[in-house]
Design a protein around this motif. Structure first.
Motif, mmCIF file in Angstrom:
data_model
loop_
_atom_site.group_PDB
_atom_site.id
_atom_site.type_symbol
_atom_site.label_atom_id
_atom_site.label_comp_id
_atom_site.label_asym_id
_atom_site.label_seq_id
_atom_site.Cartn_x
_atom_site.Cartn_y
_atom_site.Cartn_z
ATOM 1 N N VAL A 146 0.833 -1.205 0.000
ATOM 2 C CA VAL A 146 0.000 0.000 0.000
ATOM 3 C C VAL A 146 0.869 1.258 0.000
ATOM 4 C CG1 VAL A 146 -1.665 1.341 1.360
ATOM 5 C CG2 VAL A 146 -1.991 -1.122 1.070
ATOM 6 N N LEU A 147 1.879 1.302 0.858
ATOM 7 C CA LEU A 147 2.715 2.497 0.974
ATOM 8 C C LEU A 147 3.528 2.771 -0.290
ATOM 9 C CD1 LEU A 147 4.023 2.141 4.645
ATOM 10 C CD2 LEU A 147 2.122 3.539 3.811
ATOM 11 N N SER A 148 3.975 1.720 -0.948
ATOM 12 C CA SER A 148 4.809 1.885 -2.146
ATOM 13 C C SER A 148 3.992 1.926 -3.427
ATOM 14 C CB SER A 148 5.828 0.742 -2.244
ATOM 15 O OG SER A 148 5.174 -0.489 -2.524
ATOM 16 N N GLY A 149 2.741 1.488 -3.354
ATOM 17 C CA GLY A 149 1.910 1.425 -4.555
ATOM 18 C C GLY A 149 2.274 0.277 -5.471
ATOM 19 N N ARG A 150 3.013 -0.699 -4.962
ATOM 20 C CA ARG A 150 3.438 -1.844 -5.772
ATOM 21 C C ARG A 150 2.761 -3.114 -5.286
ATOM 22 N NH1 ARG A 150 9.407 -2.804 -6.207
ATOM 23 N NH2 ARG A 150 8.581 -4.237 -7.748
ATOM 24 N N ARG A 151 2.390 -3.948 -6.236
ATOM 25 C CA ARG A 151 1.761 -5.224 -5.878
ATOM 26 C C ARG A 151 2.696 -6.407 -6.138
ATOM 27 N NH1 ARG A 151 -3.491 -3.977 -4.889
ATOM 28 N NH2 ARG A 151 -4.410 -2.310 -6.090
ATOM 29 N N ASP A 152 3.651 -6.245 -7.006
ATOM 30 C CA ASP A 152 4.545 -7.335 -7.409
ATOM 31 C C ASP A 152 5.778 -7.368 -6.518
ATOM 32 O OD1 ASP A 152 5.361 -4.859 -8.419
ATOM 33 O OD2 ASP A 152 6.497 -5.802 -10.040
ATOM 34 N N LEU A 153 5.578 -7.734 -5.278
ATOM 35 C CA LEU A 153 6.655 -7.703 -4.290
ATOM 36 C C LEU A 153 7.212 -9.096 -4.027
ATOM 37 C CD1 LEU A 153 4.921 -5.294 -1.753
ATOM 38 C CD2 LEU A 153 6.702 -4.713 -3.409
ATOM 39 N N GLU A 154 8.503 -9.140 -3.823
ATOM 40 C CA GLU A 154 9.184 -10.377 -3.445
ATOM 41 C C GLU A 154 9.704 -10.209 -2.029
ATOM 42 O OE1 GLU A 154 9.370 -13.086 -5.369
ATOM 43 O OE2 GLU A 154 8.323 -12.070 -7.021
ATOM 44 N N TRP A 155 9.918 -11.309 -1.323
ATOM 45 C CA TRP A 155 10.512 -11.253 0.003
ATOM 46 C C TRP A 155 11.949 -10.778 -0.108
ATOM 47 C CZ3 TRP A 155 6.809 -11.205 3.215
ATOM 48 C CH2 TRP A 155 5.686 -12.027 3.065
ATOM 49 N N GLY A 156 12.433 -10.103 0.917
ATOM 50 C CA GLY A 156 13.821 -9.665 0.945
ATOM 51 C C GLY A 156 13.951 -8.177 0.681
ATOM 52 N N PRO A 157 15.150 -7.747 0.234
ATOM 53 C CA PRO A 157 15.406 -6.321 0.033
ATOM 54 C C PRO A 157 14.569 -5.768 -1.118
ATOM 55 C CG PRO A 157 17.258 -7.635 -0.750
ATOM 56 C CD PRO A 157 16.300 -8.580 -0.089
ATOM 57 N N GLN A 158 14.169 -4.514 -0.973
ATOM 58 C CA GLN A 158 13.339 -3.852 -1.967
ATOM 59 C C GLN A 158 14.149 -2.767 -2.679
ATOM 60 O OE1 GLN A 158 9.988 -5.065 -2.425
ATOM 61 N NE2 GLN A 158 11.134 -6.582 -1.239
ATOM 62 N N PRO A 159 13.781 -2.463 -3.931
ATOM 63 C CA PRO A 159 14.531 -1.437 -4.660
ATOM 64 C C PRO A 159 14.261 -0.012 -4.144
ATOM 65 C CG PRO A 159 12.744 -2.296 -6.006
ATOM 66 C CD PRO A 159 12.786 -3.128 -4.762
ATOM 67 N N ALA A 160 13.111 0.217 -3.564
ATOM 68 C CA ALA A 160 12.753 1.553 -3.081
ATOM 69 C C ALA A 160 13.195 1.736 -1.637
ATOM 70 C CB ALA A 160 11.239 1.760 -3.196
ATOM 71 N N ARG A 161 13.320 2.983 -1.235
ATOM 72 C CA ARG A 161 13.690 3.324 0.138
ATOM 73 C C ARG A 161 12.513 4.028 0.804
ATOM 74 N NH1 ARG A 161 19.019 2.391 0.794
ATOM 75 N NH2 ARG A 161 19.443 3.741 2.569
ATOM 76 N N LEU A 162 12.545 4.047 2.115
ATOM 77 C CA LEU A 162 11.572 4.796 2.907
ATOM 78 C C LEU A 162 12.378 5.851 3.654
ATOM 79 C CD1 LEU A 162 8.648 5.098 3.893
ATOM 80 C CD2 LEU A 162 9.198 3.515 5.720
#
Length: 168
Positions: free
Chosen positions: A119-135
């Protein structure tokens, strides 16, 4: 809510990892301690994955700060199940949550489950582990939710996922 957390954050500046749940469970809100539900595997997984030298009990949650880790939630309102938190409620809490992260600058924000970050990133195609975006300035990592209701992850698979973060 009036802006006051029912379940206090376990947080400090410059943590290695800030573990982030969607919202407090009812037992956690009642006791004032994170992951207090009887079926929750968080404390066991944290120990087995090497984050803590011993298995902590929920009433020792503030001890995590000594190890460089913290605990928070995106939404302050408790519920019996995380799926009782609507996307609109997550979005309404996003600004305050992002300010909290920016103000404390953890190296990594580890979301427990995919739904809040989706919800926060607006992405649905998420994998477990590190993400490309930052918070804010923090890296983002997705971990499986340790809830006892999450039976799609065995204890061994949970420990493996958490250990990957510990080793990163």
């Amino acid at each position: 809510m009036n802006g006051r957390a029912i379940l206090p954050d376990v947080i400090a500046d410059d943590l290695a990892v800030l573990f982030c749940g969607i919202n407090p469970g009812l037992e956690a809100a009642t006791t004032g301690h994170h992951f207090a539900g009887r079926g929750n595997r968080f404390w066991q997984v944290m120990h087995l994955a090497g984050f803590t030298p011993v298995r902590l009990a929920p009433d020792q949650d503030r001890t995590l700060l000594r190890h460089g880790y913290g605990l928070t939630t995106v939404v302050a309102r408790p519920s019996a199940r995380a799926d009782q938190v609507a996307a609109a409620e997550l979005l309404a809490s996003a600004g305050e949550f992002e300010r909290k992260v920016a103000g404390h600058t953890p190296r990594i924000v580890a979301f427990l489950g995919k739904s809040a970050w989706s919800v926060l990133s607006g992405r649905r195609d998420l994998e477990w582990g590190p993400q490309p975006a930052r918070l804010a300035a923090s890296a983002v990592w997705l971990l499986p939710n340790p809830s006892g209701r999450n039976r799609s992850f065995t204890l061994d698979r949970l420990v493996g996922a958490y250990r990957a973060l510990r080793q990163a």
